[in-house]
Design an enzyme around this catalytic site. Structure first.
Site, PDB file in Angstrom:
ATOM      1  N   ARG A 357      12.376  -4.315  -8.151  1.00  0.00           N
ATOM      2  CA  ARG A 357      11.867  -4.311  -6.772  1.00  0.00           C
ATOM      3  C   ARG A 357      10.752  -3.304  -6.485  1.00  0.00           C
ATOM      4  NH1 ARG A 357      16.474  -4.998  -2.242  1.00  0.00           N
ATOM      5  NH2 ARG A 357      17.212  -2.987  -2.991  1.00  0.00           N
ATOM      6  N   ASP A 358      10.325  -2.536  -7.470  1.00  0.00           N
ATOM      7  CA  ASP A 358       9.215  -1.609  -7.209  1.00  0.00           C
ATOM      8  C   ASP A 358       8.371  -1.413  -8.469  1.00  0.00           C
ATOM      9  OD1 ASP A 358       7.671  -0.019  -5.576  1.00  0.00           O
ATOM     10  OD2 ASP A 358       8.879   1.788  -5.864  1.00  0.00           O
ATOM     11  N   LEU A 359       8.005  -2.522  -9.103  1.00  0.00           N
ATOM     12  CA  LEU A 359       7.169  -2.446 -10.300  1.00  0.00           C
ATOM     13  C   LEU A 359       5.715  -2.204  -9.899  1.00  0.00           C
ATOM     14  CD1 LEU A 359       8.713  -5.384 -12.357  1.00  0.00           C
ATOM     15  CD2 LEU A 359       8.852  -2.946 -12.914  1.00  0.00           C
ATOM     16  N   ASN A 363       5.186   3.503 -11.818  1.00  0.00           N
ATOM     17  CA  ASN A 363       6.552   3.457 -12.342  1.00  0.00           C
ATOM     18  C   ASN A 363       6.625   2.935 -13.773  1.00  0.00           C
ATOM     19  OD1 ASN A 363       7.501   4.465  -9.941  1.00  0.00           O
ATOM     20  ND2 ASN A 363       8.004   2.468  -9.073  1.00  0.00           N
ATOM     21  N   THR A 399       6.761  -1.173  -2.716  1.00  0.00           N
ATOM     22  CA  THR A 399       5.439  -0.651  -2.370  1.00  0.00           C
ATOM     23  C   THR A 399       4.599  -1.808  -1.863  1.00  0.00           C
ATOM     24  OG1 THR A 399       5.649   1.035  -4.088  1.00  0.00           O
ATOM     25  CG2 THR A 399       3.430   0.592  -3.249  1.00  0.00           C
TER      26      THR A 399
END
Length: 503
Positions: A357-359, A363, A399
Site C-alpha cells: 500500500r505504499d510502494l 521505500n 502516498t
C-alpha cells in the site's frame, strides 16, 4: 563533569601549554576526528574562551592572548546564516555532493562549496574523501534531531546512536551501532498502535532476500515533558481530559464513511494479544495515539522500537536523482535487473496474503550487496480474512503521488493497487527528468497512460507493459507474477550482471 566539558577543558589546557594550534594538530593529540574538535573549538569561541584567526583553516588560541593578534587576522564571530541552515536541512535527509546541493538550492556550486568548508571547520558537516559526499557530523545530526530515543528503551545499553536517518508522520528511523557485535542496524521508533503491531507481525513473517530483514522489537514509554510535545496537547470539545495528537503515516483521512472503519479489522486481528505479550494493552497503546487520554498514561507515550537490517546502499530515490543530476545514463539491462528484483519482492509480499500500500522509490532500498530491499511496512494490510474471503477496504492510505486511482478515490481495492505505483516507478527509472517542474507537468499525463514524446520509440516493449500496469481498472492490471514472467521472457538477464552490485 560531562565528557563534553572534560574535552573542552583538555583543549583549553593544550592551547595554554602549546599556544597557537590548528584543529588538525589538536585532533591528533586527543585521537579525535577534526570535525569533532572544530565543534568544540567553535563552542569555546562562542563562550569567548578561545578565538581563531582569519586564515583557512584558522589558527586557534586562548582568548586572553587575543591582544597579541593583529586586528586583520581576527576571525569574525560565526553565524548560522540562512544559507547554512538550508544546506544543513538538505543534508539531514542524507549525504549529497556539492553540485547536488547547489542544484537543489538553485545556486552556483562555488559558493556552496565555500559554505560547506566553512561548516566543516565548525564541525557541523564532514566530507568523505573517496566519494566527495557531504554529510552532517554524526554527533551534530543526532543532537539536532527533534526527538531522542527514550532513555528506558535499552538502546543506551546495547547501541550507540550514530544519526537520524529519517523522521516524519511515521515516527523516526535511527542508524545505530551494536556495542557487542559491532554491526550497524536501523531502528524505527513509532507510536505503539495496532497499525505498528501489524507492521511488526508482517515483517516477522516475511523472510526474503528482497525484503528488509526484521531482527526484533520492544516497547518503550517516554514522558511527555518537552515544550514541543506539550504544545501538541490540546483540550477536546466537551471533555476536561488532555489529548495528545500525533501525525499519521500516509494520507489517511478522518472523514471516511462509518463502514470504512471496519475494513481494517482483519489487518490487526490478534493485535490485542500481540501487544499484551509486550506488556501493553490495546487501550493503553491507543491512548498514545491520535486521540488518547494522557492521564491514563501519566503523561507518557507508548512507542514500539523495531530493529532491522541497515541498507547502506540508500534508496531508489537517490539512485534516480543521481542519474538525473549527473546525466548518468544507466543501461536498460541494469534498470531491468533492479526492477526485476522489485517485482520479485512484491510477488513474495502478495503470495503471503499481504498488500504493501505504499510502494514508491523512498521505500525501495539497496542492501550492502547492492540488491533491492523493499521496506516500510507501516501501511501493510491483509488481502483476505481468516476465512479466506477478500477484505473490502476503501481507506485512502499511502502516498498520494503514487496512489492507485481506486485507492485515491476511496473505492474498494485489492493487491492490484500495488501494481499501479510500480508502473510509475519503472517509468521513472527509464526516463530522465531534468527538473522538478518537468516532473510535475508530466506526472498527471503519466497517471493517465500518456507518455512523453519519444518514450514509446525508445522503449517499444516497456511502454506496453507500463501502460498495462497503469490501467485505471484494477482488473486490467497484471499480477506481480505475470510481470515477472514477462520480464524474464522479453528481457532475459545476463548471469554476470545478476551477480554484480547495482550501486
Amino acid at each position: 563533569m560531562s565528557d563534553e566539558t572534560e574535552m573542552e577543558r583538555k583543549i583549553l589546557d593544550f592551547l595554554g601549554r602549546n599556544g597557537k594550534s590548528k584543529a588538525l594538530i589538536i585532533s591528533k593529540e586527543f585521537g579525535l576526528n577534526r570535525s569533532t574538535v572544530n565543534r568544540h573549538l567553535y563552542k569555546l569561541q562562542k563562550s569567548k574562551q578561545v578565538f581563531g584567526t582569519n586564515e583557512t583553516p584558522p589558527v586557534w588560541d586562548l582568548m586572553e592572548k587575543r591582544n597579541e593578534i593583529k586586528p586583520e587576522e581576527r576571525s569574525p564571530t560565526t553565524r548560522d546564516t540562512c544559507e547554512e541552515k538550508r544546506v544543513r536541512d538538505l543534508l539531514r535527509s542524507g549525504g549529497l555532493k556539492a553540485h547536488q546541493i547547489a542544484t537543489e538550492l538553485g545556486q552556483p556550486t562555488k559558493p556552496i562549496k565555500k559554505q560547506l568548508y566553512s561548516l566543516e571547520q565548525e564541525g557541523k558537516v564532514q566530507k568523505c574523501a573517496k566519494t566527495s559526499i557531504w554529510t552532517l557530523n554524526e554527533e551534530e545530526s543526532y543532537e539536532e534531531s527533534d526527538h531522542r530515543l527514550g532513555s528506558n528503551s535499552g538502546l543506551s545499553q546495547c547501541f550507540d546512536v550514530i544519526s537520524v536517518l529519517g523522521k516524519g508522520g511515521f515516527g523516526w528511523v535511527y542508524k545505530v551501532k551494536h556495542k557487542f557485535d559491532g554491526k550497524i542496524y536501523a531502528v524505527k521508533k513509532v507510536v505503539l498502535t495496532p497499525e505498528a503491531d501489524s507492521e511488526v507481525k508482517a515483517l516477522a513473517r516475511l523472510d526474503h532476500p528482497h525484503i528488509v530483514r526484521y531482527i526484533t522489537c520492544w516497547p518503550d514509554s517516554e514522558n511527555c515533558t518537552s515544550t514541543q510535545e506539550r504544545n501538541k496537547v490540546s483540550k477536546t470539545s466537551g471533555s476536561s481530559s488532555d489529548v495528545v495528537t500525533f501525525e499519521r503515516s500516509g494520507c489517511e483521512e478522518n472523514d471516511d464513511d462509518a463502514d470504512d472503519d471496519d475494513d481494517e479489522d482483519d489487518d490487526v486481528s490478534d493485535v490485542t494479544s500481540g501487544m499484551a505479550s509486550l506488556g501493553v494493552t490495546a487501550e493503553s497503546a491507543s491512548a498514545a495515539g491520535p486521540s488518547g487520554n494522557l492521564d491514563s498514561l501519566n503523561h507518557s507515550k507508548m512507542y514500539l522500537l523495531i530493529q532491522m537490517e541497515f541498507c547502506e546502499g540508500g534508496t531508489l530515490t537517490t539512485w534516480i536523482k543521481d542519474r538525473n543530476l549527473r546525466n548518468k545514463q544507466r543501461n536498460t539491462e541494469e534498470i531491468h535487473k533492479v526492477f526485476h528484483e522489485i517485482i520479485i519482492g512484491v510477488e513474495y509480499i502478495h503470495s503471503n496474503n499481504l498488500i504493501h500500500r505504499d510502494l514508491k522509490p523512498d521505500n525501495i532500498l539497496f542492501g550492502t550487496d547492492g540488491k533491492v530491499k523493499i521496506g516500510d511496512f507501516g501501511l501493510v494490510a491483509a488481502q483476505t480474512n481468516h476465512s479466506g474471503d477478500p477484505i473490502e477496504r476503501s481507506k485512502k492510505r499511502g502516498t498520494l503521488q503514487y496512489m492507485s486511482p481506486e485507492q485515491e478515490n476511496k473505492r474498494n481495492y485489492n493487491e492490484k493497487t500495488d501494481i499501479f505505483p510500480l508502473g510509475l516507478v519503472w517509468f521513472e527509472m527509464l526516463w530522465k527528468l531534468s527538473t522538478g517542474m518537468e516532473r510535475v507537468k508530466l506526472w498527471k499525463d503519466l497517471r493517465n497512460q500518456r507518455f512523453p514524446e519519444g518514450f514509446c520509440d525508445s522503449y517499444p516493449t516497456e511502454n506496453k507493459f507500463i501502460k498495462e500496469m497503469l490501467s485505471v481498472t484494477p482488473e486490467d492490471r497484471p499480477h506481480a507474477k505475470d510481470i515477472k514472467e514477462k520480464l524474464e521472457m522479453f528481457f532475459p538477464l545476463d548471469q554476470n550482471l545478476l551477480s554484480q552490485k547495482t550501486i
